[in-house]
Write an enzyme that holds these catalytic residues in place. Structure first.
Site, PDB file in Angstrom:
ATOM      1  N   MET A  91      76.052  64.319  11.374  1.00 43.14           N
ATOM      2  CA  MET A  91      76.155  65.169  12.545  1.00 43.14           C
ATOM      3  C   MET A  91      74.988  65.045  13.522  1.00 43.14           C
ATOM      4  O   MET A  91      74.694  65.978  14.259  1.00 43.14           O
ATOM      5  CB  MET A  91      76.361  66.622  12.103  1.00 43.14           C
ATOM      6  CG  MET A  91      77.688  66.822  11.396  1.00 43.14           C
ATOM      7  SD  MET A  91      79.075  66.180  12.399  1.00 43.14           S
ATOM      8  CE  MET A  91      80.491  66.576  11.383  1.00 43.14           C
ATOM      9  N   ARG A  92      74.336  63.887  13.534  1.00 42.52           N
ATOM     10  CA  ARG A  92      73.311  63.643  14.564  1.00 42.52           C
ATOM     11  C   ARG A  92      73.676  62.396  15.344  1.00 42.52           C
ATOM     12  O   ARG A  92      74.267  61.467  14.791  1.00 42.52           O
ATOM     13  CB  ARG A  92      71.930  63.487  13.943  1.00 42.52           C
ATOM     14  CG  ARG A  92      71.416  64.809  13.409  1.00 42.52           C
ATOM     15  CD  ARG A  92      70.014  64.680  12.920  1.00 42.52           C
ATOM     16  NE  ARG A  92      69.693  65.835  12.110  1.00 42.52           N
ATOM     17  CZ  ARG A  92      68.839  66.785  12.469  1.00 42.52           C
ATOM     18  NH1 ARG A  92      68.187  66.702  13.602  1.00 42.52           N
ATOM     19  NH2 ARG A  92      68.627  67.821  11.673  1.00 42.52           N
ATOM     20  N   ASN A 108      81.535  54.481  12.497  1.00 42.26           N
ATOM     21  CA  ASN A 108      81.705  55.927  12.314  1.00 42.26           C
ATOM     22  C   ASN A 108      83.176  56.226  12.094  1.00 42.26           C
ATOM     23  O   ASN A 108      84.044  55.514  12.581  1.00 42.26           O
ATOM     24  CB  ASN A 108      81.234  56.672  13.572  1.00 42.26           C
ATOM     25  CG  ASN A 108      81.367  58.183  13.432  1.00 42.26           C
ATOM     26  OD1 ASN A 108      81.014  58.750  12.396  1.00 42.26           O
ATOM     27  ND2 ASN A 108      81.884  58.844  14.456  1.00 42.26           N
ATOM     28  N   HIS A 110      85.932  59.364  12.707  1.00 38.28           N
ATOM     29  CA  HIS A 110      86.083  60.621  13.453  1.00 38.28           C
ATOM     30  C   HIS A 110      87.496  61.164  13.198  1.00 38.28           C
ATOM     31  O   HIS A 110      88.463  60.395  13.248  1.00 38.28           O
ATOM     32  CB  HIS A 110      85.852  60.373  14.943  1.00 38.28           C
ATOM     33  CG  HIS A 110      85.929  61.620  15.745  1.00 38.28           C
ATOM     34  ND1 HIS A 110      84.888  62.535  15.817  1.00 38.28           N
ATOM     35  CD2 HIS A 110      86.933  62.133  16.483  1.00 38.28           C
ATOM     36  CE1 HIS A 110      85.256  63.547  16.576  1.00 38.28           C
ATOM     37  NE2 HIS A 110      86.492  63.336  16.987  1.00 38.28           N
TER      38      HIS A 110
HETATM   39  C1  GAR Z   1      85.168  63.884   8.209  1.00 44.52           C
HETATM   40  O1  GAR Z   1      86.390  64.507   8.524  1.00 44.52           O
HETATM   41  C2  GAR Z   1      84.658  63.058   9.362  1.00 44.52           C
HETATM   42  O2  GAR Z   1      85.684  62.436  10.080  1.00 44.52           O
HETATM   43  C3  GAR Z   1      83.986  64.110  10.193  1.00 44.52           C
HETATM   44  O3  GAR Z   1      83.305  64.902   9.267  1.00 44.52           O
HETATM   45  C4  GAR Z   1      84.067  64.941   8.045  1.00 44.52           C
HETATM   46  C5  GAR Z   1      83.140  64.634   6.895  1.00 44.52           C
HETATM   47  O4  GAR Z   1      83.781  64.855   5.678  1.00 44.52           O
HETATM   48  N1  GAR Z   1      83.097  63.539  11.151  1.00 44.52           N
HETATM   49  C6  GAR Z   1      82.938  64.012  12.395  1.00 44.52           C
HETATM   50  O5  GAR Z   1      83.491  65.015  12.796  1.00 44.52           O
HETATM   51  C7  GAR Z   1      81.976  63.211  13.254  1.00 44.52           C
HETATM   52  N2  GAR Z   1      82.144  63.548  14.643  1.00 44.52           N
HETATM   53  P1  GAR Z   1      83.135  64.319   4.330  1.00 44.52           P
HETATM   54  O6  GAR Z   1      81.658  64.732   4.345  1.00 44.52           O
HETATM   55  O7  GAR Z   1      83.877  65.007   3.244  1.00 44.52           O
HETATM   56  O8  GAR Z   1      83.297  62.833   4.311  1.00 44.52           O
END
Ligand code: GAR
Length: 209
Positions: A91-92, A108, A110
């Site tokens: 988240m950075r 990444n 998303h």
């Molecule tokens: C995932 O859904 C990923 O796509 C999202 O965070 C979640 C992490 O889940 N990422 C974002 O929103 C980035 N902008 P996890 O820690 O269980 O893999």
């Protein structure tokens, strides 16, 4: 085999899917460390359980959404021989020092069909918007927010009977399949970029006997 570092701030379920794929010999790379900006991230405990190095790194106190001393993070990855960085719920935002150390080598995932619903809470954004189809996207990371060249996407239908939770669960399932598949393609197939467009070269023909 390519050495990969995974960055996560949260649960690390995508990290675990990447490790599982690597251990089945399907990823084309080996996860050498789970790096987190949050010393209490559940992803770190998950890494220890999986026998992967769990590496909390200090993002500093100056900013909430960026890393104060990216040079120290680059150095930690160099020491471990990491060639690619896979963001998985990190988240950075990364900036020039880090991005220029791994050009076109940071991916990444998303949880939406980009360019729709970038930023935080993408699944909730799509839900609240009333989208009928959403999904997940794997893309190259550049200085933009969730707008680097797209590598792969997977669509997930929003059903009438869905709740936010049931939709989240199906998107996470789709992510756990898409991310390892996309990483494998990037690591094992020739590809090129023209502007924003990224394309994979046709597989070379096998030599005839
Ligand atoms: C995932 O859904 C990923 O796509 C999202 O965070 C979640 C992490 O889940 N990422 C974002 O929103 C980035 N902008 P996890 O820690 O269980 O893999």
């Amino acid at each position: 085999m390519r050495a990969l570092a995974v960055f996560a701030s949260g649960q690390g379920t995508n990290f675990e899917a990447l490790v599982a794929s690597s251990r089945r010999g399907e990823l084309g790379g080996r996860v050498v460390a789970l790096v987190s900006d949050r010393p209490d991230a559940p992803a770190l405990a998950r890494a220890r359980r999986l026998g992967i190095e769990a590496l909390p790194l200090d993002a500093g106190r100056r900013w909430r959404t960026r890393i104060e001393d990216e040079g120290a993070w680059v150095e930690a990855l160099r020491q471990r021989g990491a060639e690619f960085v896979l963001l998985a719920g990190f988240m950075r935002r990364l900036h020039v020092t880090f991005l220029s150390a791994f050009p076109d080598r940071i991916l990444n995932i998303h949880p939406s069909l980009l360019p729709a619903f970038p930023g935080i809470d993408a699944i909730r954004q799509a839900w609240a918007h009333g989208a009928r189809v959403t999904g997940c996207t794997v893309h190259l990371v550049d200085e933009s927010l969730d707008a680097g060249p797209i590598i792969a996407q997977s669509a997930v239908e929003v059903r009438d009977e869905d709740t936010l939770e049931s939709l989240e669960a199906r998107i996470h399932d789709a992510e756990h399949r898409l991310y390892p598949w996309a990483v494998r393609r990037v690591l094992s197939e020739p590809w090129r970029r023209e502007g924003r467009r990224l394309s994979f070269e046709p597989a070379p023909l096998g030599r005839s006997a």
